[in-house]
Design a protein around this motif. Sequence first.
Motif, PDB file in Angstrom:
ATOM      1  N   UNK A 163       0.829  -1.208   0.000  1.00 33.55           N
ATOM      2  CA  UNK A 163       0.000   0.000   0.000  1.00 33.55           C
ATOM      3  C   UNK A 163       0.863   1.258   0.000  1.00 33.55           C
ATOM      4  N   UNK A 164       1.966   1.202  -0.750  1.00 33.33           N
ATOM      5  CA  UNK A 164       2.825   2.372  -0.855  1.00 33.33           C
ATOM      6  C   UNK A 164       2.260   3.256  -1.974  1.00 33.33           C
ATOM      7  N   UNK A 165       1.600   4.333  -1.545  1.00 36.44           N
ATOM      8  CA  UNK A 165       0.973   5.245  -2.497  1.00 36.44           C
ATOM      9  C   UNK A 165       2.036   5.827  -3.426  1.00 36.44           C
ATOM     10  N   UNK A 166       1.732   5.850  -4.720  1.00 36.71           N
ATOM     11  CA  UNK A 166       2.651   6.352  -5.758  1.00 36.71           C
ATOM     12  C   UNK A 166       3.943   5.552  -5.827  1.00 36.71           C
ATOM     13  N   UNK A 167       3.953   4.379  -5.214  1.00 33.11           N
ATOM     14  CA  UNK A 167       5.131   3.513  -5.314  1.00 33.11           C
ATOM     15  C   UNK A 167       5.641   3.414  -6.745  1.00 33.11           C
ATOM     16  N   UNK A 168       4.753   3.185  -7.720  1.00 40.15           N
ATOM     17  CA  UNK A 168       5.229   3.003  -9.095  1.00 40.15           C
ATOM     18  C   UNK A 168       5.916   4.236  -9.690  1.00 40.15           C
ATOM     19  N   UNK A 169       5.663   5.438  -9.135  1.00 41.98           N
ATOM     20  CA  UNK A 169       6.303   6.636  -9.705  1.00 41.98           C
ATOM     21  C   UNK A 169       7.348   7.246  -8.785  1.00 41.98           C
ATOM     22  N   UNK A 170       7.487   6.680  -7.602  1.00 44.87           N
ATOM     23  CA  UNK A 170       8.341   7.323  -6.604  1.00 44.87           C
ATOM     24  C   UNK A 170       9.821   7.045  -6.860  1.00 44.87           C
ATOM     25  N   UNK A 171      10.658   7.936  -6.293  1.00 43.91           N
ATOM     26  CA  UNK A 171      12.117   7.768  -6.376  1.00 43.91           C
ATOM     27  C   UNK A 171      12.664   7.252  -5.055  1.00 43.91           C
ATOM     28  N   UNK A 172      12.017   7.632  -3.963  1.00 47.10           N
ATOM     29  CA  UNK A 172      12.499   7.282  -2.630  1.00 47.10           C
ATOM     30  C   UNK A 172      11.333   6.783  -1.781  1.00 47.10           C
ATOM     31  N   UNK A 173      11.685   6.045  -0.749  1.00 43.91           N
ATOM     32  CA  UNK A 173      10.674   5.565   0.181  1.00 43.91           C
ATOM     33  C   UNK A 173      11.168   5.797   1.615  1.00 43.91           C
ATOM     34  N   UNK A 174      10.304   6.279   2.500  1.00 43.29           N
ATOM     35  CA  UNK A 174      10.689   6.318   3.924  1.00 43.29           C
ATOM     36  C   UNK A 174      10.036   5.122   4.609  1.00 43.29           C
ATOM     37  N   UNK A 175      10.890   4.368   5.298  1.00 44.46           N
ATOM     38  CA  UNK A 175      10.512   3.038   5.762  1.00 44.46           C
ATOM     39  C   UNK A 175      10.541   2.977   7.282  1.00 44.46           C
ATOM     40  N   UNK A 191      13.938   4.939   8.296  1.00 44.22           N
ATOM     41  CA  UNK A 191      15.068   4.892   7.367  1.00 44.22           C
ATOM     42  C   UNK A 191      14.631   5.309   5.957  1.00 44.22           C
ATOM     43  N   UNK A 192      15.513   6.078   5.280  1.00 45.70           N
ATOM     44  CA  UNK A 192      15.222   6.553   3.923  1.00 45.70           C
ATOM     45  C   UNK A 192      15.922   5.651   2.911  1.00 45.70           C
ATOM     46  N   UNK A 193      15.193   5.137   1.939  1.00 45.36           N
ATOM     47  CA  UNK A 193      15.776   4.194   0.976  1.00 45.36           C
ATOM     48  C   UNK A 193      15.475   4.668  -0.441  1.00 45.36           C
ATOM     49  N   UNK A 194      16.523   4.724  -1.244  1.00 43.64           N
ATOM     50  CA  UNK A 194      16.318   5.065  -2.654  1.00 43.64           C
ATOM     51  C   UNK A 194      15.797   3.811  -3.356  1.00 43.64           C
ATOM     52  N   UNK A 195      14.751   3.983  -4.174  1.00 39.29           N
ATOM     53  CA  UNK A 195      14.122   2.794  -4.750  1.00 39.29           C
ATOM     54  C   UNK A 195      14.995   2.124  -5.816  1.00 39.29           C
ATOM     55  N   UNK A 196      16.025   2.866  -6.321  1.00 42.65           N
ATOM     56  CA  UNK A 196      16.936   2.263  -7.314  1.00 42.65           C
ATOM     57  C   UNK A 196      17.956   1.339  -6.665  1.00 42.65           C
ATOM     58  N   UNK A 197      18.017   1.339  -5.331  1.00 42.44           N
ATOM     59  CA  UNK A 197      19.001   0.525  -4.612  1.00 42.44           C
ATOM     60  C   UNK A 197      18.893  -0.940  -5.040  1.00 42.44           C
ATOM     61  N   UNK A 198      20.031  -1.589  -5.348  1.00 40.86           N
ATOM     62  CA  UNK A 198      19.959  -3.023  -5.687  1.00 40.86           C
ATOM     63  C   UNK A 198      19.300  -3.796  -4.549  1.00 40.86           C
ATOM     64  N   UNK A 199      18.412  -4.739  -4.910  1.00 36.56           N
ATOM     65  CA  UNK A 199      17.702  -5.508  -3.893  1.00 36.56           C
ATOM     66  C   UNK A 199      16.332  -4.942  -3.582  1.00 36.56           C
ATOM     67  N   UNK A 200      16.022  -3.760  -4.138  1.00 37.17           N
ATOM     68  CA  UNK A 200      14.685  -3.176  -3.917  1.00 37.17           C
ATOM     69  C   UNK A 200      13.876  -3.334  -5.210  1.00 37.17           C
ATOM     70  N   UNK A 201      12.689  -3.915  -5.100  1.00 36.02           N
ATOM     71  CA  UNK A 201      11.827  -4.106  -6.263  1.00 36.02           C
ATOM     72  C   UNK A 201      10.463  -3.495  -5.974  1.00 36.02           C
ATOM     73  N   UNK A 202       9.946  -2.723  -6.939  1.00 33.38           N
ATOM     74  CA  UNK A 202       8.609  -2.131  -6.778  1.00 33.38           C
ATOM     75  C   UNK A 202       7.666  -2.795  -7.778  1.00 33.38           C
ATOM     76  N   UNK A 203       6.541  -3.248  -7.280  1.00 33.57           N
ATOM     77  CA  UNK A 203       5.532  -3.811  -8.180  1.00 33.57           C
ATOM     78  C   UNK A 203       4.239  -3.053  -7.998  1.00 33.57           C
ATOM     79  N   UNK A 204       3.615  -2.632  -9.113  1.00 34.13           N
ATOM     80  CA  UNK A 204       2.322  -1.961  -8.969  1.00 34.13           C
ATOM     81  C   UNK A 204       1.292  -2.932  -8.390  1.00 34.13           C
ATOM     82  N   UNK A 205       0.377  -2.384  -7.613  1.00 29.74           N
ATOM     83  CA  UNK A 205      -0.645  -3.210  -6.987  1.00 29.74           C
ATOM     84  C   UNK A 205      -1.977  -2.761  -7.573  1.00 29.74           C
TER      85      UNK A 205
END
Lengths: 391, 350
Positions: A163-175, A191-205
């Motif tokens: 339920x990460x709003x705008x996950x598909x368009x976001x650059x960063x996530x606060x976790x 913690x602040x995480x850049x979504x391009x970080x290796x090991x991070x995958x975003x899937x639209x829901x």
Amino acid sequence: MDLHLSERHLRFRDELRAWLEKNVVRPWREELRDPTASEDSLIELRRAWQKKLHAGGYLGLDWPKEWGGRGATAVEKSIFEAELVRADAPPILNFLGLSLLGPALIHHGSEEQRRRFIPPMLSADEIWCQGFSEPGAGSDLASLKTAARLEGDEFVVNGQKVWTTYGPWADWIFVLARTDAKNRYGGISFILVELRTPGVTVRPLRQITGESEFGEVFFEDARVPRANLVGQIGEGWKIAMTVLAYERGATALAYSTRYSRDLAALAHACREVGRTGPAVREKLARLVVENEVMRANGVRMLANLADGKIPGPEASMEKLFWSEFDKRFRDTAIDLLGPGGLLLRSCSEARPEVDWAREFLWSRAETIFSGSSEVQRNILAKRALSLPQEG
Amino acid sequence: MRFELSDDQRLLRDSARDFLAAEFPLEETQRVVEHDPRGFDPAAWARLGEMGYLGLTLPAEVGGQQLGAVELAIVLEEMGRACVPGPYLDVALAAALLAAAGGRERLLAEIASGKAIVTIARQDAAFAGEAPCGIETANGKLRGRKYFVPFAAEAQALLVTTPGGVYRTDAPFAVTPLPTLDPTQRFARVDFDHVAERMAAADVVAGLEPLAAAAAAAMLLGVMSRAFEITLDYVKTRQAFGRPIGSFQALQHRLADALLRVESTRSAVYRAAWCLDNADPDAALAAASAKAYAGDAARLVCGESIQMHGGIGFTWELGLHFFLKRAKTLESHYGSTEVQLERALAAAGL
């Protein structure tokens, strides 16, 4: 009692109204109906709109001046939200960053973090999404399991957010991540995480509306610099809760303003299709009455803010009232319009004023997100009524 | 901006609450409604006059306090909390009508001091939608019938609405009691064949509808607030299955909903009263909405109050029934919910 807006607040409202009249080129509902619009083009439109607001000095209103703020009060913030609705301006793209992360950095972040993250947040060059909920932690958020293990200067993050709003368009996530499995509240860090970080995958829901503005974010041994920790290790829960409190009251006038507009649109549509009988009028009138009561609650909250009172359980009452009302409203709207109310926006026969079918479906999310109706009632039972707790 | 009451308003509320709690405990109300055919105690009524509550909004020249709709709402809320038997709301509305019409200083002074009871006769039928029974005036005489005239047997004068305006007539009246489910509010059918004086155009009554709606909503607020507080205390102490019943989530969520209704009514009532005092363009919409919402909310909260008390809640002796009965009476009168819904739509321009 005095429910007049002060001279200062009236001046702020009138200036903002004039600015919006000049700058909202096309109402948002028309943008949505544009056949050439796509999800991506609408995101870009909102990015441009946010830049305009920023240039106009209307973002981070209550932040310190050095971060673009103008030292505005909570009352001005509420007026701002209501006027955006009134002008039917596009929704602010980076609203999660601006409403939650911004205050978190201002109050709990380091100077370096503020300098690095706030400017692109304001300009919408970096879009933020929120990583709080998990498949196994919704209403019981503190049971979250996404883990951040400290290894030298890095956190190694594993887990899943949903339920990460705008996950598909976001650059960063606060976790919110667990740094101590044994400590329920004190074992959570921000913690602040850049979504391009290796090991991070975003899937639209895909939601029940068919759209995908939410996403799922997976973390598999994602390595994040320790410098991206906000506050101290174990302070995440406290930071999240205090930041949520800053937002209370901001929507005091926005919902009733929006529903007045949509109710007028519904009444107009009913007249156009010839639905003017007493049963129809009674249903409309009940919605109008409830919305006026919501407005009275909003005026009371605004007056209390002006009086220096920070909303407590009133915030739960507000959420419960508008979200439960909206479900009844959207349901009734389709009943009054008949089968035509079920038509999708893309259908040329659909009513032009409001996307009634989408609103009906969307209203089902509102009593779940940001603390479900059940959670709000629990809060009221405990904090406002001091009822004895179970067990 | 400030929603909270001013110091003076708070003082008014606190002193009204203390006075009414001492003067009208529920046991006393039980006794009065069962043994006094008038349905209230005239001696206690006179003391309301001494406290200044009967002339609250009237000019100083007639012994009034010159206060506004907000102060009237404060006192009405307290009257509702105490479920005071008698025509307080009716007399307040009749006084407002007399004051709006102008003149009549002597009668207003008698109202303010508690010497005279004056109410408005306005219902033309017993049942909603029924054909009006008809009332007419000719050659200074008023002939016809009115239903549900509040406390007509005790009134020194009645203000009678007719299509041609409002007429004042003086006692004695041909009164047929209409006993209802609420023994704290007495109503009668009145057959008129009276000398009457025209005192105002019909639109003066229409102009007072928002005040009547806000005032009735304020009393409903008091009624539901007290029923809610009594219930909240009860669920914290009443034990079942080895724990206080207020610890059960099935009750907690319903109590949270009741709180939302009580507090939302409070916002709506005081905003409406403030709009009336400040000639705000939203006044008519705010007042109609407050009354329509308060009627539903009070019936629901007072009903939940009986349900959560269980069997004892259904006894005459406990007295909770007075709140439910007053709620239903106020909901049906002073512009029923159906009427207020129509007014709200019209005021919203829809």
